[in-house]
Design a protein around this motif. Structure first.
Motif, mmCIF file in Angstrom:
data_model
loop_
_atom_site.group_PDB
_atom_site.id
_atom_site.type_symbol
_atom_site.label_atom_id
_atom_site.label_comp_id
_atom_site.label_asym_id
_atom_site.label_seq_id
_atom_site.Cartn_x
_atom_site.Cartn_y
_atom_site.Cartn_z
ATOM 1 N N ILE A 149 0.844 -1.208 0.000
ATOM 2 C CA ILE A 149 0.000 0.000 0.000
ATOM 3 C C ILE A 149 0.881 1.260 0.000
ATOM 4 C CG2 ILE A 149 -1.761 1.283 1.301
ATOM 5 C CD1 ILE A 149 -2.869 -1.453 2.197
ATOM 6 N N GLU A 150 1.997 1.199 0.710
ATOM 7 C CA GLU A 150 2.904 2.347 0.697
ATOM 8 C C GLU A 150 3.470 2.554 -0.711
ATOM 9 O OE1 GLU A 150 3.438 4.511 2.985
ATOM 10 O OE2 GLU A 150 5.100 5.614 2.084
ATOM 11 N N TRP A 151 3.801 1.437 -1.354
ATOM 12 C CA TRP A 151 4.307 1.519 -2.741
ATOM 13 C C TRP A 151 3.230 2.120 -3.652
ATOM 14 C CZ3 TRP A 151 2.232 -1.253 -6.930
ATOM 15 C CH2 TRP A 151 2.931 -1.082 -8.130
ATOM 16 N N ALA A 152 1.999 1.655 -3.494
ATOM 17 C CA ALA A 152 0.898 2.165 -4.324
ATOM 18 C C ALA A 152 0.670 3.656 -4.049
ATOM 19 C CB ALA A 152 -0.375 1.371 -4.035
ATOM 20 N N ALA A 153 0.823 4.051 -2.790
ATOM 21 C CA ALA A 153 0.587 5.452 -2.426
ATOM 22 C C ALA A 153 1.630 6.382 -3.044
ATOM 23 C CB ALA A 153 0.594 5.599 -0.904
ATOM 24 N N ARG A 154 2.825 5.851 -3.266
ATOM 25 C CA ARG A 154 3.913 6.694 -3.784
ATOM 26 C C ARG A 154 3.924 6.787 -5.304
ATOM 27 N NH1 ARG A 154 8.769 7.151 -0.059
ATOM 28 N NH2 ARG A 154 7.912 6.811 2.009
ATOM 29 N N ARG A 155 3.029 6.060 -5.955
ATOM 30 C CA ARG A 155 2.960 6.158 -7.424
ATOM 31 C C ARG A 155 2.403 7.513 -7.822
ATOM 32 N NH1 ARG A 155 -0.337 1.670 -10.027
ATOM 33 N NH2 ARG A 155 -1.744 2.390 -8.407
ATOM 34 N N GLU A 156 2.829 7.948 -9.002
ATOM 35 C CA GLU A 156 2.362 9.244 -9.512
ATOM 36 C C GLU A 156 0.829 9.265 -9.641
ATOM 37 O OE1 GLU A 156 5.059 11.155 -11.250
ATOM 38 O OE2 GLU A 156 3.829 12.953 -11.492
ATOM 39 N N GLY A 157 0.205 10.285 -9.097
ATOM 40 C CA GLY A 157 -1.243 10.444 -9.236
ATOM 41 C C GLY A 157 -2.068 9.515 -8.358
ATOM 42 N N SER A 158 -1.424 8.855 -7.394
ATOM 43 C CA SER A 158 -2.154 7.925 -6.543
ATOM 44 C C SER A 158 -3.156 8.661 -5.658
ATOM 45 C CB SER A 158 -1.164 7.143 -5.661
ATOM 46 O OG SER A 158 -1.861 6.337 -4.752
ATOM 47 N N ARG A 159 -4.327 8.029 -5.416
ATOM 48 C CA ARG A 159 -5.339 8.630 -4.541
ATOM 49 C C ARG A 159 -5.198 8.109 -3.119
ATOM 50 N NH1 ARG A 159 -10.700 8.007 -8.175
ATOM 51 N NH2 ARG A 159 -11.632 9.335 -6.603
ATOM 52 N N ILE A 160 -4.223 7.229 -2.931
ATOM 53 C CA ILE A 160 -3.979 6.689 -1.589
ATOM 54 C C ILE A 160 -2.911 7.549 -0.918
ATOM 55 C CG2 ILE A 160 -3.249 4.667 -0.261
ATOM 56 C CD1 ILE A 160 -4.015 2.950 -2.688
ATOM 57 N N PRO A 161 -3.175 8.084 0.257
ATOM 58 C CA PRO A 161 -2.131 8.851 0.952
ATOM 59 C C PRO A 161 -1.054 7.910 1.490
ATOM 60 C CG PRO A 161 -4.073 8.670 2.335
ATOM 61 C CD PRO A 161 -4.427 8.029 1.026
ATOM 62 N N SER A 162 0.169 8.406 1.585
ATOM 63 C CA SER A 162 1.238 7.579 2.150
ATOM 64 C C SER A 162 1.021 7.446 3.661
ATOM 65 C CB SER A 162 2.604 8.207 1.870
ATOM 66 O OG SER A 162 2.741 9.396 2.623
ATOM 67 N N LEU A 163 1.715 6.479 4.251
ATOM 68 C CA LEU A 163 1.574 6.282 5.698
ATOM 69 C C LEU A 163 2.026 7.536 6.453
ATOM 70 C CD1 LEU A 163 0.764 4.258 7.870
ATOM 71 C CD2 LEU A 163 3.087 3.379 7.872
ATOM 72 N N GLY A 164 3.054 8.206 5.918
ATOM 73 C CA GLY A 164 3.518 9.446 6.542
ATOM 74 C C GLY A 164 2.449 10.528 6.528
ATOM 75 N N GLU A 165 1.707 10.587 5.419
ATOM 76 C CA GLU A 165 0.626 11.586 5.333
ATOM 77 C C GLU A 165 -0.516 11.253 6.288
ATOM 78 O OE1 GLU A 165 1.086 13.142 0.728
ATOM 79 O OE2 GLU A 165 0.057 11.256 1.126
ATOM 80 N N VAL A 166 -0.804 9.952 6.422
ATOM 81 C CA VAL A 166 -1.849 9.549 7.370
ATOM 82 C C VAL A 166 -1.425 9.925 8.792
ATOM 83 C CG1 VAL A 166 -3.102 7.577 8.349
ATOM 84 C CG2 VAL A 166 -2.691 7.680 5.894
ATOM 85 N N CYS A 167 -0.158 9.640 9.116
ATOM 86 C CA CYS A 167 0.339 9.987 10.455
ATOM 87 C C CYS A 167 0.291 11.503 10.665
ATOM 88 C CB CYS A 167 1.776 9.480 10.635
ATOM 89 S SG CYS A 167 1.898 7.690 10.759
ATOM 90 N N ALA A 168 0.700 12.258 9.641
ATOM 91 C CA ALA A 168 0.696 13.726 9.756
ATOM 92 C C ALA A 168 -0.723 14.236 9.977
ATOM 93 C CB ALA A 168 1.299 14.346 8.501
ATOM 94 N N PHE A 169 -1.690 13.608 9.305
ATOM 95 C CA PHE A 169 -3.092 14.010 9.471
ATOM 96 C C PHE A 169 -3.559 13.718 10.900
ATOM 97 C CE2 PHE A 169 -7.668 13.104 9.244
ATOM 98 C CZ PHE A 169 -8.122 14.303 8.722
#
Lengths: 70, 135
Positions: free
Chosen positions: A20-40
């Motif tokens: 999921i982290e790999w998918a989140a880091r793809r260009e244009g992904s709608r999944i936030p990275s784990l870092g973004e979830v933590c920041a939120f």
């Protein structure tokens, strides 16, 4: 049998985190990275108290203590 | 004096660059990896490094990356591994049948007895902690 189930389950969960982290880091992904979830989560405040920040720091501190000191 | 909640800095400070922070984290990890479980030193070292990082993280002077104001619906994907892990950990903990159906920490303990693996785990923990502090 149960031991294999536990090991397989934990490995599957860790692999899913990585995928999921790999998918989140793809260009244009709608999944936030784990870092973004933590920041939120860390944005959450009750009045002037940064509850989300304190909670996440506390959890991570406990995790390190549990695995590396106990 | 109030500090802004989210600070973005164009030019990072010298100590804030990876060329400085990564070697520092490696040194801290190598020390931590030498400390055995259940020792007073390991407890103090974990509490000391974690406490210092929490102090830095709650201090608004450290520059942080801007946080998203809202999460998209794609965030629900994170519930999949988190739920699987949580349910398994809960089940193994509640049943408490030892090596027959072990908890994650019970599985990790033999691996963490090796100093190199232990240092790597320390590095992962401290790096993630530093990442959280910067968020």
């Amino acid at each position: 049998m149960m031991r294999l189930l536990a090991i397989g389950g934990f490995l599957t969960a860790l692999a899913l985190f990585a995928v999921i982290e790999w998918a989140a880091r793809r260009e244009g992904s709608r999944i936030p990275s784990l870092g973004e979830v933590c920041a939120f989560v860390m944005r959450y405040e009750v009045g002037p108290v940064p509850v989300g920040r304190i909670g996440l720091f506390g959890f991570w501190w406990w995790l390190g203590w549990h695995f590396l000191a106990r | 004096m109030d500090h802004p909640r989210e600070l973005t800095v164009e030019a990072p400070r010298a100590w804030d660059r990876p060329v400085v922070s990564v070697p520092v984290l490696i040194c801290l990890s190598l020390v931590g990896g030498q400390l055995p479980s259940f020792s007073a030193q390991a407890n103090l070292y974990t509490l000391g490094t974690g406490g210092a990082l929490i102090w830095i993280g709650l201090n608004n002077r450290v520059p942080r990356r801007p946080a998203p104001r809202r999460l998209g619906r794609g965030a629900v994907w994170w519930l999949l591994p988190a739920t699987l892990f949580g349910v398994l950990e809960g089940a193994t903990f509640v049943l408490a049948v030892g090596d027959e159906f072990p908890t994650f920490s019970r599985l990790a303990d033999p691996l963490l007895e090796d100093h190199l693996v232990r240092s790597a785990a320390w590095f992962a923990w401290l790096s993630a902690f530093w990442g959280l502090v910067r968020r």
